[in-house]
Design an enzyme around this catalytic site. Structure first.
Site, PDB file in Angstrom:
ATOM      1  N   GLU A  53      20.291  -6.790  -4.180  1.00 48.19           N
ATOM      2  CA  GLU A  53      19.810  -5.482  -4.659  1.00 48.19           C
ATOM      3  C   GLU A  53      20.928  -4.757  -5.405  1.00 48.19           C
ATOM      4  O   GLU A  53      22.103  -5.102  -5.254  1.00 48.19           O
ATOM      5  CB  GLU A  53      19.311  -4.663  -3.474  1.00 48.19           C
ATOM      6  CG  GLU A  53      18.131  -5.333  -2.798  1.00 48.19           C
ATOM      7  CD  GLU A  53      17.328  -4.411  -1.907  1.00 48.19           C
ATOM      8  OE1 GLU A  53      17.796  -3.292  -1.604  1.00 48.19           O
ATOM      9  OE2 GLU A  53      16.218  -4.820  -1.508  1.00 48.19           O
ATOM     10  N   ILE A  86      18.688 -11.277 -10.597  1.00 46.88           N
ATOM     11  CA  ILE A  86      17.751 -12.300 -10.143  1.00 46.88           C
ATOM     12  C   ILE A  86      17.595 -13.394 -11.209  1.00 46.88           C
ATOM     13  O   ILE A  86      17.164 -13.113 -12.334  1.00 46.88           O
ATOM     14  CB  ILE A  86      16.374 -11.671  -9.805  1.00 46.88           C
ATOM     15  CG1 ILE A  86      16.564 -10.546  -8.781  1.00 46.88           C
ATOM     16  CG2 ILE A  86      15.402 -12.747  -9.292  1.00 46.88           C
ATOM     17  CD1 ILE A  86      17.261 -10.946  -7.489  1.00 46.88           C
ATOM     18  N   GLU A  91      44.986 -23.206 -20.887  1.00 47.85           N
ATOM     19  CA  GLU A  91      46.448 -23.202 -21.071  1.00 47.85           C
ATOM     20  C   GLU A  91      46.904 -24.493 -21.747  1.00 47.85           C
ATOM     21  O   GLU A  91      47.724 -24.475 -22.648  1.00 47.85           O
ATOM     22  CB  GLU A  91      47.131 -23.164 -19.700  1.00 47.85           C
ATOM     23  CG  GLU A  91      47.449 -21.803 -19.159  1.00 47.85           C
ATOM     24  CD  GLU A  91      48.221 -21.976 -17.861  1.00 47.85           C
ATOM     25  OE1 GLU A  91      49.416 -22.281 -17.913  1.00 47.85           O
ATOM     26  OE2 GLU A  91      47.598 -21.810 -16.795  1.00 47.85           O
ATOM     27  N   GLU A 143      25.634 -16.705  -4.915  1.00 44.88           N
ATOM     28  CA  GLU A 143      25.369 -17.423  -3.647  1.00 44.88           C
ATOM     29  C   GLU A 143      26.480 -17.228  -2.630  1.00 44.88           C
ATOM     30  O   GLU A 143      26.787 -18.132  -1.855  1.00 44.88           O
ATOM     31  CB  GLU A 143      25.180 -18.919  -3.922  1.00 44.88           C
ATOM     32  CG  GLU A 143      24.012 -19.237  -4.836  1.00 44.88           C
ATOM     33  CD  GLU A 143      22.692 -18.805  -4.240  1.00 44.88           C
ATOM     34  OE1 GLU A 143      22.152 -17.788  -4.727  1.00 44.88           O
ATOM     35  OE2 GLU A 143      22.210 -19.423  -3.302  1.00 44.88           O
TER      36      GLU A 143
END
Lengths: 374, 332
Positions: free
Chosen positions: A117, A147, A328, A353
Site C-alpha cells: 500500500e 502493483i 566500472e 518481494e
C-alpha cells in the site's frame, strides 16, 4: 551430493535460452524499455511454445533465470502474468480455481497480487484497505501501490483487513485475501511511469472505492490472509532470486565478452579488472547454489524461510553488485550498450518481494530463535 | 572556506533554489532548457574560472569547486555542463578567441572524450562520432582514436533512439565530421583531466550530498512498523556513517590549500563513494526511490555514468601509485 541439473532440466534450460535469444532482440528490448510498454505478444508466444511450465516449479525457476539473463525487463514480463497464482492454487476454492486460475494458465487472463500500500511497503500487517461484510458480499475501500500488472491484469489476489485485530500488537490478525476483478464497480487503476528499470513490466496503483466483492471470491479462511501471503513470499522470493541470478549471469556474460574483445584488440585489460570479473563470477555461483538449496527445501514441501531469505537477499545484492562492478570494468562501453539496462534493472531486486533489510530481519530472527538450516 | 568561496556557495544555493530545484526532474526528461542555459550564462557560471582579461570572472580553484558542488547537489547535468565548458572546452580553445566569445554568449560545442576513457574500444573511423555530449552543434571538441585533441566541424544529429544512462539533461548527438584541425597532443587532454581532479571530485561529492539530502528528509517522514525509518539502526547508523565520510571529504575539498596529489586522492575516493552513497539513498526510499519523480534515482544513475564519462581509474591509480612509491608502479 550432485550439483548437476538432471537431463530434463538441462534440455528445458536450453530451450528457454534459445527462445529468449530469438525473441528478446536488442530492438525489442530497447523499444519496450524506452516506451515503458508491456510485451503482451511475448507472453502469448512463451505460453504457446511451452516455455512457461507453471506446474513445475524447478522449470519455472530455471526459466526465469534464463530469460532474465537475456533481458530482465522482457524476461520478467513473460513470466509474471501468473503473479500470485500460488495463493489460488494452495487455498482457492474449486470455483476460484476454475473461474480464475485456469484462465490464467490458459493465457486467456492475466493476474496480479495486491499487497503493498502507499504508506505500507515492508509493513504488510499495517495495511489500511478495509473490506466490510454486507450480506453475501464485501465492500472494499482502500488502495494498493507498486502493483505488478496493475493496469493490465484482469484480476488481483488482494490482501485486505476484514476485522480489527483482537490485540493491537497482533496486527497480522484479521487480514484476508480475496479475488478482485478489474471489471468490478468501484475499481480503478493508474499506471506508474518513470521507473528506473524493468520498464517493460507494467506497474500500477489500484484504487478501491466502495467496491463490491462477492463472498465466494474470498480465498481460504477469513482472517488467515497474512499467513497465506507470507507463505506466498516464501515461494516468490525464490523466483526473485532466479530473476537476480539471471541478471547477474547476463552481466557476467557481457563483461566476459567485453574483456575478451578488449584483449583481442590489443587494448590494456589489467589484473584489477580481471579480479573484479572473478568476484562477480564467484558471487553468481554462490547465489545460485543458495537458491538451489532454498528451492530444494520448498519444492520438497519443507519450506525454510531462513534459507529462502538468504537466497533472495544475497542474490539480489549480487545482481546490483555485478551490474555496478560491470559498469566500472566496461566504462564507456558499458554505458552505451545493453549493460546499462541490466544496471538499471538490477536495483529493484533489492526492493521488491521484501527489501534486503526485511530479509536480514527474517534471517536474524530465525537464527536467534534457534531454527535449523540443514 | 575563504570569503570568496563562501560567497559563491551562498549565491549558487540561491540560484539553484530559484532556477533548478523545481526543474531538476524536467531537466532529466527534456534536457537543460534554453531558459536554464540563459540563466546559467547570465549568472556568469560559464567561463567563471577564466581570467578576467579573457572575459571570465577569474574565480579561484576553491570557489569554482564550490560552484560545481552546489550545482551537482541539485542537478548533476547542469554541473557537468558547466564543468565541461570551464575545465575542458575553454582551456582547449585557448587559441580560438572567436569560439571562446561564442561560448561565453551561449554557443556550446559538442564534447567527445570517449577514446581516452577506460573501457572504450576505439572506433574504426573518426568521421562519425557517436554519443557526443550536447544536443546539437556546428563544431565539436573531440579526442580522436589517435589520442590527439581535435576541433571538428560538421553536422550533428540528435540521437533520439537512445536514452543515456546518466547526465540526461545534457543530451547526446551523433556528429558527422567534415573538417578537422588538431588542437593538441594526447598529453594535453590527459593534463586537463588531471588538473580538473578537484572539480571532478566536486561533482561526485555534490551528487553524494544531493542523494544524502533526499535520504535524510525521506527517512524522517516515512514510517514503517509505526516508526520513522530514522529510528531504525540500519538506516540512521548507515546514513550517519555516510554523512561522516562525506564531511571528511568536504573538509579536504573546501580547504583553502590542497596539494595536487590530494586532489587526485580525493577524486578517487569521491568516485567510489558516490556510487555507494547513491545506492543506499535509493534503497532507503524503497519502491518510491525507483520512480524518477522522487529525484533520487537520477543521482544513482549519474554517479555510475559519470565514472565512465570522465573518470579514468587505471590512469589515475597508476599516477597515484607511482607518486606514492616514488617509482613507476602499477605497470607490469
Amino acid at each position: 551430493m550432485n550439483f548437476e541439473l538432471d537431463e530434463e532440466l538441462i534440455n528445458y534450460k536450453e530451450k528457454v535460452r534459445a527462445f529468449a535469444l530469438k525473441e528478446f532482440t536488442e530492438e525489442v528490448a530497447r523499444t519496450h524499455d524506452i516506451e515503458e510498454k508491456y510485451p503482451n505478444e511475448l507472453r502469448m508466444k512463451a505460453l504457446h511454445e511451452g516455455i512457461i511450465d507453471f506446474m513445475n516449479p524447478w522449470k519455472t525457476m530455471i526459466g526465469i533465470e534464463e530469460m532474465c539473463r537475456v533481458d530482465p525487463g522482457l524476461g520478467i514480463s513473460a513470466t509474471v502474468p501468473y503473479f500470485g497464482a500460488e495463493v489460488l492454487m494452495l487455498h482457492g476454492s474449486d470455483y476460484l480455481r476454475e473461474n480464475y486460475l485456469a484462465k490464467v494458465i490458459s493465457g486467456e487472463k492475466m493476474m496480479g497480487l495486491g499487497v503493498t500500500e502507499p504508506g505500507g511497503g515492508s509493513d504488510v500487517a499495517g495495511l489500511k484497505t478495509v473490506a466490510t461484510k454486507n450480506g453475501n458480499e464485501y465492500v472494499v475501500n482502500g488502495s494498493k501501490m507498486f502493483i505488478t500488472n496493475g493496469t493490465i491484469a484482469d484480476f488481483f489476489v488482494t490482501l485486505v483487513r476484514t476485522s480489527k485485530p483482537d490485540d493491537p500488537a497482533k496486527r497480522h490478525r484479521g487480514l484476508s485475501v480475496m479475488v478482485v476483478e478489474r471489471a468490478f464497480e468501484g475499481f480503478s487503476s493508474n499506471k506508474l511511469t518513470g521507473k528506473l528499470g524493468v520498464r517493460a513490466t507494467n506497474t500500477g496503483e489500484l484504487i478501491f472505492t466502495n467496491m463490491k466483492v462477492p463472498e465466494k471470491n474470498l480465498i481460504g479462511d477469513e482472517g488467515k490472509g497474512f499467513y497465506y501471503i507470507m507463505e506466498f513470499f516464501n515461494i516468490s522470493r525464490i523466483f526473485v532470486a532466479a530473476q537476480s541470478i539471471g541478471i547477474a549471469q547476463g552481466v557476467l556474460d557481457r563483461t566476459t565478452d567485453f574483456l575478451k574483445k578488449l584483449e583481442a584488440s590489443g587494448e590494456y585489460v589489467g589484473e584489477e579488472r580481471k579480479f573484479k570479473l572473478a568476484e562477480i563470477a564467484t558471487r553468481v555461483e554462490a547465489s545460485r547454489l543458495l537458491m538451489y538449496k532454498a528451492a530444494s527445501f520448498l519444492f520438497n514441501y519443507k519450506p525454510n524461510p531462513t534459507i529462502t531469505s538468504m537466497a533472495k537477499g544475497y542474490a539480489s545484492e549480487t545482481a546490483s553488485f555485478a551490474a555496478e562492478t560491470a559498469m566500472e570494468i566496461t566504462g564507456q562501453t558499458g554505458i552505451s550498450t545493453d549493460l546499462e539496462r541490466f544496471f538499471r534493472d538490477s536495483k529493484i531486486m533489492e526492493i521488491w518481494e521484501g527489501t534486503s533489510e526485511v530479509e536480514k530481519i527474517v534471517i536474524s530472527r530465525m537464527i536467534l530463535k534457534g531454527e535449523k538450516n540443514e | 572556506m575563504n570569503e570568496q568561496a563562501a560567497l559563491m556557495r551562498d549565491s549558487v544555493k540561491e540560484f539553484a533554489k530559484q532556477y533548478l530545484v523545481d526543474k531538476a526532474t524536467t531537466i532529466e526528461r527534456e534536457g537543460i532548457g534554453k531558459d536554464t542555459l540563459a540563466a546559467i550564462l547570465n549568472q556568469g557560471f560559464i567561463g567563471s574560472n577564466l581570467p578576467e582579461s579573457k572575459g571570465g570572472a577569474g574565480l579561484d580553484k576553491l570557489s569554482h569547486s564550490v560552484l560545481i558542488f552546489e550545482l551537482a547537489r541539485v542537478s548533476p547535468s547542469v554541473a557537468m555542463h558547466v564543468l565541461l565548458q570551464n575545465d575542458l572546452v575553454l582551456p582547449l580553445l585557448e587559441s580560438k578567441p572567436e569560439l571562446i566569445k561564442g561560448i561565453l554568449s551561449g554557443e556550446f560545442p559538442g564534447v567527445y572524450i570517449n577514446p581516452m576513457m577506460d573501457g572504450f574500444i576505439k572506433p574504426e573511423n573518426d568521421h562519425l562520432l557517436k554519443g557526443v555530449i550536447g544536443s546539437s552543434s556546428k563544431y565539436a571538441i573531440a579526442i580522436h582514436s589517435d589520442g590527439k585533441v581535435y576541433l571538428d566541424y560538421g553536422k550533428s544529429e540528435i540521437d533520439n533512439d537512445s536514452k543515456p544512462l546518466g547526465m540526461r539533461g545534457l543530451g547526446t548527438c551523433n556528429f558527422n565530421v567534415e573538417k578537422s584541425e588538431v588542437l593538441g597532443e594526447k598529453d594535453l587532454a590527459d593534463h586537463l583531466l588531471l588538473v580538473s581532479s578537484l572539480d571532478i571530485a566536486s561533482i561526485f561529492l555534490g551528487i553524494s550530498q544531493g542523494a544524502l539530502d533526499l535520504a535524510m528528509e525521506y527517512t524522517k517522514v516515512r514510517k514503517t512498523f509505526e516508526h520513522p525509518l530514522k529510528d531504525y539502526e540500519p538506516v540512521s547508523f548507515r546514513l550517519s556513517e555516510l554523512m561522516s565520510e562525506l564531511e571528511i571529504m568536504k573538509s579536504a575539498l573546501f580547504s583553502d590549500s590542497i596539494e595536487e596529489i590530494m586532489m587526485l586522492m580525493l577524486k578517487n575516493q569521491a568516485a567510489s563513494f558516490s556510487r555507494k552513497v547513491t545506492r543506499y539513498a535509493l534503497q532507503f526510499h524503497g519502491g518510491y526511490g525507483y520512480l524518477e519523480d522522487f529525484g533520487v534515482e537520477k543521482f544513482y544513475r549519474d554517479s555510475v555514468a559519470l565514472n565512465a564519462m570522465i573518470y579514468r581509474p587505471t590512469v589515475d591509480k597508476r599516477f597515484l601509485a607511482t607518486k606514492l612509491y616514488s617509482d613507476k608502479s602499477g605497470f607490469l
